[in-house]
Design a protein around this motif. Structure first.
Motif, PDB file in Angstrom:
ATOM      1  N   UNK A   1      -8.066  -4.688 -12.145  1.00  0.00           N
ATOM      2  CA  UNK A   1      -7.597  -3.736 -11.636  1.00  0.00           C
ATOM      3  C   UNK A   1      -7.871  -4.164 -10.160  1.00  0.00           C
ATOM      4  N   UNK A   2      -8.479  -4.652  -9.499  1.00  0.00           N
ATOM      5  CA  UNK A   2      -8.096  -5.128  -8.125  1.00  0.00           C
ATOM      6  C   UNK A   2      -6.569  -5.362  -7.654  1.00  0.00           C
ATOM      7  N   UNK A   3      -5.878  -6.197  -8.546  1.00  0.00           N
ATOM      8  CA  UNK A   3      -4.191  -6.775  -8.657  1.00  0.00           C
ATOM      9  C   UNK A   3      -3.474  -5.230  -8.347  1.00  0.00           C
ATOM     10  N   UNK A   4      -3.946  -3.860  -8.167  1.00  0.00           N
ATOM     11  CA  UNK A   4      -3.297  -2.670  -8.194  1.00  0.00           C
ATOM     12  C   UNK A   4      -3.589  -1.965  -6.669  1.00  0.00           C
ATOM     13  N   UNK A   5      -3.862  -2.731  -6.095  1.00  0.00           N
ATOM     14  CA  UNK A   5      -3.717  -2.897  -4.597  1.00  0.00           C
ATOM     15  C   UNK A   5      -4.689  -1.767  -4.182  1.00  0.00           C
ATOM     16  N   UNK A   6      -4.635  -0.165  -4.461  1.00  0.00           N
ATOM     17  CA  UNK A   6      -5.224   0.274  -3.956  1.00  0.00           C
ATOM     18  C   UNK A   6      -5.392   1.141  -5.707  1.00  0.00           C
TER      19      UNK A   6
ATOM     20  N   UNK B   1      -5.367   9.472  -5.495  1.00  0.00           N
ATOM     21  CA  UNK B   1      -3.612  10.188  -4.659  1.00  0.00           C
ATOM     22  C   UNK B   1      -2.401   9.098  -4.338  1.00  0.00           C
ATOM     23  N   UNK B   2      -2.912   8.416  -4.892  1.00  0.00           N
ATOM     24  CA  UNK B   2      -1.962   6.948  -4.370  1.00  0.00           C
ATOM     25  C   UNK B   2      -0.905   7.121  -4.781  1.00  0.00           C
ATOM     26  N   UNK B   3      -0.193   6.622  -4.753  1.00  0.00           N
ATOM     27  CA  UNK B   3       1.195   5.800  -5.779  1.00  0.00           C
ATOM     28  C   UNK B   3       1.102   6.261  -7.818  1.00  0.00           C
ATOM     29  N   UNK B   4       2.111   7.080  -7.795  1.00  0.00           N
ATOM     30  CA  UNK B   4       2.101   6.586  -9.901  1.00  0.00           C
ATOM     31  C   UNK B   4       3.145   7.069  -9.928  1.00  0.00           C
ATOM     32  N   UNK B   5       4.071   6.277  -9.799  1.00  0.00           N
ATOM     33  CA  UNK B   5       5.103   5.859 -10.360  1.00  0.00           C
ATOM     34  C   UNK B   5       5.642   4.568 -10.418  1.00  0.00           C
TER      35      UNK B   5
ATOM     36  N   UNK C   1      -0.784   1.410  -7.197  1.00  0.00           N
ATOM     37  CA  UNK C   1      -1.323   2.235  -6.941  1.00  0.00           C
ATOM     38  C   UNK C   1      -1.998   2.867  -8.961  1.00  0.00           C
ATOM     39  N   UNK C   2      -2.332   4.399  -8.017  1.00  0.00           N
ATOM     40  CA  UNK C   2      -3.218   4.351  -9.435  1.00  0.00           C
ATOM     41  C   UNK C   2      -2.556   4.756 -10.451  1.00  0.00           C
TER      42      UNK C   2
ATOM     43  N   UNK D   1     -12.447   4.812 -12.451  1.00  0.00           N
ATOM     44  CA  UNK D   1     -11.493   3.606 -11.657  1.00  0.00           C
ATOM     45  C   UNK D   1     -10.848   3.878 -10.267  1.00  0.00           C
ATOM     46  N   UNK D   2     -10.820   5.412 -10.080  1.00  0.00           N
ATOM     47  CA  UNK D   2     -10.717   5.264  -8.702  1.00  0.00           C
ATOM     48  C   UNK D   2     -11.216   4.244  -7.655  1.00  0.00           C
ATOM     49  N   UNK D   3     -10.157   4.002  -6.055  1.00  0.00           N
ATOM     50  CA  UNK D   3     -11.129   3.014  -5.216  1.00  0.00           C
ATOM     51  C   UNK D   3     -10.813   3.889  -3.809  1.00  0.00           C
ATOM     52  N   UNK D   4     -11.260   4.036  -2.989  1.00  0.00           N
ATOM     53  CA  UNK D   4     -11.679   4.418  -1.851  1.00  0.00           C
ATOM     54  C   UNK D   4     -11.619   3.084  -0.601  1.00  0.00           C
ATOM     55  N   UNK D   5     -11.445   3.296   0.694  1.00  0.00           N
ATOM     56  CA  UNK D   5     -12.040   2.987   1.698  1.00  0.00           C
ATOM     57  C   UNK D   5     -12.428   3.358   2.829  1.00  0.00           C
ATOM     58  N   UNK D   6     -12.954   3.603   4.089  1.00  0.00           N
ATOM     59  CA  UNK D   6     -13.464   4.612   5.306  1.00  0.00           C
ATOM     60  C   UNK D   6     -13.440   5.988   4.767  1.00  0.00           C
ATOM     61  N   UNK D   7     -11.448   5.616   5.509  1.00  0.00           N
ATOM     62  CA  UNK D   7     -11.157   7.741   5.484  1.00  0.00           C
ATOM     63  C   UNK D   7     -11.197   7.750   3.516  1.00  0.00           C
ATOM     64  N   UNK D   8     -11.385   8.912   3.122  1.00  0.00           N
ATOM     65  CA  UNK D   8     -10.907   8.938   1.857  1.00  0.00           C
ATOM     66  C   UNK D   8     -10.090   9.483   1.379  1.00  0.00           C
ATOM     67  N   UNK D   9      -9.301  10.246   2.513  1.00  0.00           N
ATOM     68  CA  UNK D   9      -7.960  10.320   1.685  1.00  0.00           C
ATOM     69  C   UNK D   9      -7.318   9.478   1.812  1.00  0.00           C
ATOM     70  N   UNK D  10      -7.329   8.496   3.087  1.00  0.00           N
ATOM     71  CA  UNK D  10      -6.650   7.317   3.017  1.00  0.00           C
ATOM     72  C   UNK D  10      -6.068   6.824   1.894  1.00  0.00           C
ATOM     73  N   UNK D  11      -4.505   7.085   0.957  1.00  0.00           N
ATOM     74  CA  UNK D  11      -3.706   6.989   0.178  1.00  0.00           C
ATOM     75  C   UNK D  11      -3.789   5.301   0.350  1.00  0.00           C
ATOM     76  N   UNK D  12      -3.180   5.263   1.446  1.00  0.00           N
ATOM     77  CA  UNK D  12      -2.181   3.857   1.205  1.00  0.00           C
ATOM     78  C   UNK D  12      -2.818   2.475   1.505  1.00  0.00           C
ATOM     79  N   UNK D  13      -3.935   2.420   2.613  1.00  0.00           N
ATOM     80  CA  UNK D  13      -4.833   0.891   2.253  1.00  0.00           C
ATOM     81  C   UNK D  13      -5.216   0.306   1.647  1.00  0.00           C
TER      82      UNK D  13
END
Length: 450
Positions: free
Chosen positions: A47-52, A56-60, A65-66, A133-145
């Motif tokens: 699960x960690x290997x998917x980066x984020x 709201x992260x990538x679905x394609x 991504x998620x 199974x979703x994850x986040x960083x400091x900024x809850x809207x940051x879907x890239x980091x």
């Protein structure tokens, strides 16, 4: 003598009762032993290997991504289902979350549900175990980091998935749903959709177990290391009683502020889990969740279902909701090397023992009441047999002092009534069904009856 449930014990008995011996079920114990630390770690690292896995992260992408994460979870669950003989099927619970709050545009979300169908067509009970199974960083809207989310909450997702693997190989009379939900960090979106669906479709959800942040054993600031304690959060006053004067009045008059269905489930969890899992202390926390916080069990409580949350004893907030970095020699970020996989295994075994004991037990007794016709220093309880599922071999009448957090005595009876030489003024009581093999239903707190 006051007795807890941690060891095989013989309890004091009323005249018409029989001895009660608490023992392990060999089948449950084998399943508990089958829970694999190696598999759990592999799931977390995958699960960690998917980066984020931000909602709201990538679905394609097939690797990041998620979207990639949920497709892998579903495929892995389908692989487990092959051992079920067709009894388990896996599906996406798909819905569109409208824009608002922490969702900046209408977004298609997908929960993963692995449904292990019960074998008894008359037993409609459903049990749910879940992690998000979703994850986040400091900024809850940051879907890239990079948002590894190893403990929050790949650990809980791994619990649900590993139980699906182990339990798919066996059959049970009632249904179990192994769930991985999205959108928790954005506002409990995934679990809210399932809870509302369960209510609308009249699912007979008997218990929901939410595993969220169950992989760390080191306490930030306190420097405590604890790999033997897990918290179970349960509400006292039911969420559905809020604003309901009649329900609140009945609760107060009956002295049941500490005996909601979810609080009884927490007591059940402590008893059963400590029966099967070595070096485990289930710590009951008298709160719906951590202080001013919430989790995926909350929407189920709001829909009137019985639900609790499991969380590690000491949280490391340098790792929760943090961008991965190193500052002044301190590591931040929820990375997999800092998770305790032996501890996650222990939490998974706790979940399995409770689920298996519940799903193998008869349904709860119905219309449990304590009689109020006449003043007496004795207590008479009466109830009805469950109308669905297998017939109980008998019933346990439970008793505790009003200041005790745990049930202290169990009396076994085969009738649907019992009179005890203890006053209802001075003790609390409950009743649970039990089969010939000792599998107990949840405890039911009585209501006043004539």
């Amino acid at each position: 003598m006051k007795c807890k449930f941690l060891l095989p014990l013989l309890f004091a008995l009323p005249a018409a009762a029989q001895p009660v011996t608490i023992k392990q079920d060999a089948v449950i114990k084998q399943m508990v032993d089958d829970v694999s630390q190696k598999n759990i770690e592999a799931i977390v690292r995958k699960l960690v290997s998917f980066k984020t896995r931000h909602t709201l992260s990538d679905t394609t992408s097939k690797t990041e991504g998620i979207g990639a994460a949920r497709n892998w979870i579903k495929a892995e669950m389908e692989r487990y289902a092959q051992a079920s003989g067709g009894r388990m099927h896996v599906e996406f619970d798909t819905f569109t979350q409208p824009a608002g709050g922490r969702i900046d545009k209408p977004t298609v979300l997908k929960n993963v549900l692995a449904i292990l169908k019960g074998t008894d067509p008359n037993d409609k009970r459903i049990y749910i175990v879940s992690g998000h199974y979703d994850s986040r960083v400091n900024d809850v809207m940051d879907a890239k980091s990079f948002a590894p989310g190893a403990v929050d909450d790949a650990s809980g997702t791994a619990v649900s998935m590993e139980l699906a693997r182990v339990m798919a190989q066996r059959s049970f009379p009632a249904t179990i749903i192994f769930m991985a939900v999205a959108g928790e960090e954005q506002g409990l979106n995934g679990s809210t959709n399932v809870a509302k669906r369960a209510k609308a479709e009249n699912w007979a959800v008997d218990a929901m177990l939410n595993n969220d942040i169950v992989g760390n054993t080191y306490g930030m600031e306190t420097h405590l290391k604890d790999n033997s304690t897990v918290r179970v959060f349960s509400e006292g006053v039911p969420s559905t009683a809020a604003g309901n004067e009649k329900a609140l009045g009945a609760l107060i008059n009956n002295g049941g502020e500490n005996d909601s269905p979810s609080r009884e489930l927490a007591r059940y969890i402590k008893e059963v889990a400590e029966r099967y899992v070595q070096q485990l202390d289930v710590k009951m926390i008298y709160r719906r969740d951590r202080f001013l916080r919430g989790g995926d069990h909350t929407p189920f409580l709001q829909q009137g279902f019985t639900a609790v949350r499991f969380t590690e004893m000491n949280e490391d907030f340098n790792r929760q909701h943090q961008n991965v970095r190193k500052e002044n020699g301190v590591d931040y970020g929820d990375t997999p090397d800092f998770a305790d996989y032996e501890y996650i295994q222990k939490v998974a075994r706790m979940n399995l023992s409770v689920l298996a004991n519940l799903v193998l037990a008869p349904a709860e007794p119905q219309n449990v009441g304590v009689t109020t016709s006449g003043l007496t220093n004795k207590t008479t309880l009466k109830w009805e047999a469950p109308t669905a599922g297998k017939k109980p071999a008998g019933y346990y009448v439970l008793m505790r002092e009003t200041i005790s957090p745990y049930w202290e005595k169990k009396f076994y009876v085969t009738d649907t009534t019992a009179t005890l030489d203890y006053s209802k003024d001075n003790y609390f009581f409950a009743v649970q069904s039990v089969d010939a093999d000792g599998h107990e239903s949840q405890m039911v707190y009585p209501k006043p009856v004539k």
